[in-house]
Design a protein around this motif. Sequence first.
Motif, PDB file in Angstrom:
ATOM      1  N   ALA A   1      38.277  29.864  15.979  1.00 37.92           N
ATOM      2  CA  ALA A   1      40.084  30.489  16.648  1.00 37.92           C
ATOM      3  C   ALA A   1      40.531  30.613  15.252  1.00 37.92           C
ATOM      4  N   ALA A   2      40.078  30.078  13.761  1.00 40.59           N
ATOM      5  CA  ALA A   2      40.896  30.661  12.552  1.00 40.59           C
ATOM      6  C   ALA A   2      40.387  31.889  12.467  1.00 40.59           C
ATOM      7  N   ALA A   3      38.962  32.443  12.836  1.00 36.68           N
ATOM      8  CA  ALA A   3      38.427  33.631  12.349  1.00 36.68           C
ATOM      9  C   ALA A   3      39.058  34.913  13.166  1.00 36.68           C
ATOM     10  N   PHE A   4      39.474  34.542  14.450  1.00 34.58           N
ATOM     11  CA  PHE A   4      39.950  35.355  15.406  1.00 34.58           C
ATOM     12  C   PHE A   4      41.256  35.917  14.695  1.00 34.58           C
ATOM     13  N   TYR A   5      41.858  34.602  14.270  1.00 27.43           N
ATOM     14  CA  TYR A   5      43.887  35.261  14.112  1.00 27.43           C
ATOM     15  C   TYR A   5      43.651  35.650  12.599  1.00 27.43           C
ATOM     16  N   GLN A   6      42.760  35.357  11.970  1.00 24.67           N
ATOM     17  CA  GLN A   6      42.902  36.275  10.814  1.00 24.67           C
ATOM     18  C   GLN A   6      41.972  37.926  10.543  1.00 24.67           C
ATOM     19  N   GLY A   7      41.270  37.708  11.312  1.00 27.93           N
ATOM     20  CA  GLY A   7      41.766  39.304  11.959  1.00 27.93           C
ATOM     21  C   GLY A   7      42.301  40.545  12.311  1.00 27.93           C
ATOM     22  N   VAL A   8      43.168  39.130  13.307  1.00 29.46           N
ATOM     23  CA  VAL A   8      44.043  40.162  13.682  1.00 29.46           C
ATOM     24  C   VAL A   8      45.679  40.216  12.792  1.00 29.46           C
ATOM     25  N   PHE A   9      45.622  38.977  12.720  1.00 32.05           N
ATOM     26  CA  PHE A   9      47.248  38.672  11.875  1.00 32.05           C
ATOM     27  C   PHE A   9      46.810  38.597  10.558  1.00 32.05           C
ATOM     28  N   GLY A  10      45.661  38.388   9.745  1.00 29.86           N
ATOM     29  CA  GLY A  10      45.617  38.120   8.334  1.00 29.86           C
ATOM     30  C   GLY A  10      45.626  36.923   7.968  1.00 29.86           C
ATOM     31  N   TRP A  11      45.975  35.716   8.626  1.00 27.84           N
ATOM     32  CA  TRP A  11      46.455  34.647   8.591  1.00 27.84           C
ATOM     33  C   TRP A  11      45.069  33.936   8.015  1.00 27.84           C
ATOM     34  N   ASP A  12      45.408  33.248   6.404  1.00 27.79           N
ATOM     35  CA  ASP A  12      44.476  32.104   6.301  1.00 27.79           C
ATOM     36  C   ASP A  12      45.201  30.331   6.425  1.00 27.79           C
ATOM     37  N   PHE A  13      43.862  30.088   7.198  1.00 30.80           N
ATOM     38  CA  PHE A  13      43.814  28.776   7.749  1.00 30.80           C
ATOM     39  C   PHE A  13      43.599  27.406   6.907  1.00 30.80           C
ATOM     40  N   VAL A  14      44.655  26.673   6.323  1.00 28.71           N
ATOM     41  CA  VAL A  14      44.601  25.956   5.613  1.00 28.71           C
ATOM     42  C   VAL A  14      44.467  24.163   5.520  1.00 28.71           C
ATOM     43  N   SER A  15      43.456  23.179   6.079  1.00 33.17           N
ATOM     44  CA  SER A  15      43.727  21.913   6.976  1.00 33.17           C
ATOM     45  C   SER A  15      44.429  20.984   6.511  1.00 33.17           C
ATOM     46  N   ALA A  16      45.269  20.151   7.000  1.00 29.56           N
ATOM     47  CA  ALA A  16      46.313  19.613   6.199  1.00 29.56           C
ATOM     48  C   ALA A  16      45.411  18.549   5.859  1.00 29.56           C
ATOM     49  N   GLY A  17      44.154  18.414   5.254  1.00 30.24           N
ATOM     50  CA  GLY A  17      43.283  17.190   5.055  1.00 30.24           C
ATOM     51  C   GLY A  17      42.757  15.630   6.327  1.00 30.24           C
ATOM     52  N   PRO A  18      41.640  15.364   6.170  1.00 26.87           N
ATOM     53  CA  PRO A  18      41.109  13.898   6.879  1.00 26.87           C
ATOM     54  C   PRO A  18      42.415  13.821   7.465  1.00 26.87           C
ATOM     55  N   GLU A  19      43.327  13.519   7.541  1.00 25.46           N
ATOM     56  CA  GLU A  19      44.008  11.971   7.938  1.00 25.46           C
ATOM     57  C   GLU A  19      44.703  12.988   8.333  1.00 25.46           C
ATOM     58  N   ALA A  20      44.902  14.050   8.887  1.00 21.60           N
ATOM     59  CA  ALA A  20      45.670  14.952   9.835  1.00 21.60           C
ATOM     60  C   ALA A  20      44.820  15.404  11.173  1.00 21.60           C
TER      61      ALA A  20
END
Length: 268
Positions: A24-43
């Motif tokens: 999903a992150a790859a899809f939205y990166q390709g459509v909107f240029g978004w980067d996905f940043v994990s909030a960490g394992p605790e999230a």
Amino acid sequence: MLTTRYVTGSPNWIDLGTPDIDRAAAFYQGVFGWDFVSAGPEAGGYGMFRSDGRTVAAGMQVEPGQGGPPAWTVYFRSADAEATAKAVQAGGGTVLFEPMDVFEFGRMAVFTDPAGAGFATWQPGTFQGLDLVDGPNSLTWAELHTPDVDAAVAFYHSVFGLESAEMPMPEDTGAYLTLYPAGLGEEGMFGGVVPLDLDPVEAEGGPGWLVYFEVPDTDAAVAAAERLGGTVRLAPVELESVGRMAKLADPFGARFAVITSAPLDEAA
């Protein structure tokens, strides 16, 4: 219009539930240029979608059977998540997830309205909400599709104090019902309400909130979505004084829309 000066009833967060957050992150990166940043394992795998360093959405992986279908969820600002949950129940809605703390950031809860449309609430703690709205590649509008417009307007007024007004549409095609937080007037409108039976594209998926993202070029966004495995639910269409919009779904079926808004001098 949407702003980050959030008040009670403002959409202040959106997130995506998906069975494959990496794809999903790859899809939205390709459509909107978004980067996905994990909030960490605790999230628990939850993370932020960012555009030029500013948070524009969030997403999480939801295993099959652990929630509803892949979807975008709209969160509305609340001063008291518990009071909002009580108002939802009193108005005939359902509390899916009771109010809970999200570290020190705030409190959240998830609901459905009486027609079954899903939504959520965010009571800010140290975190107010999205960093960017109503800008390029960010949330610009939220539209509710429902079988009973009057009942929906009454429900969201009772829960968040939202007010409504009719906006005339071009070429005498009728009126569009808009929503805005109490006290802001029509300049604060952030979304609209559409009878489900008048929109066959949305009727297939049932009642729900549809998020719109502003894009520089609707046709380019649609082409990118198709190339990356998305579905075009409504091909690009020009709406006089509004802009050029299209309705899409990501590779897992989460529905959203894109729009290149008309310049202000055309929309006036």
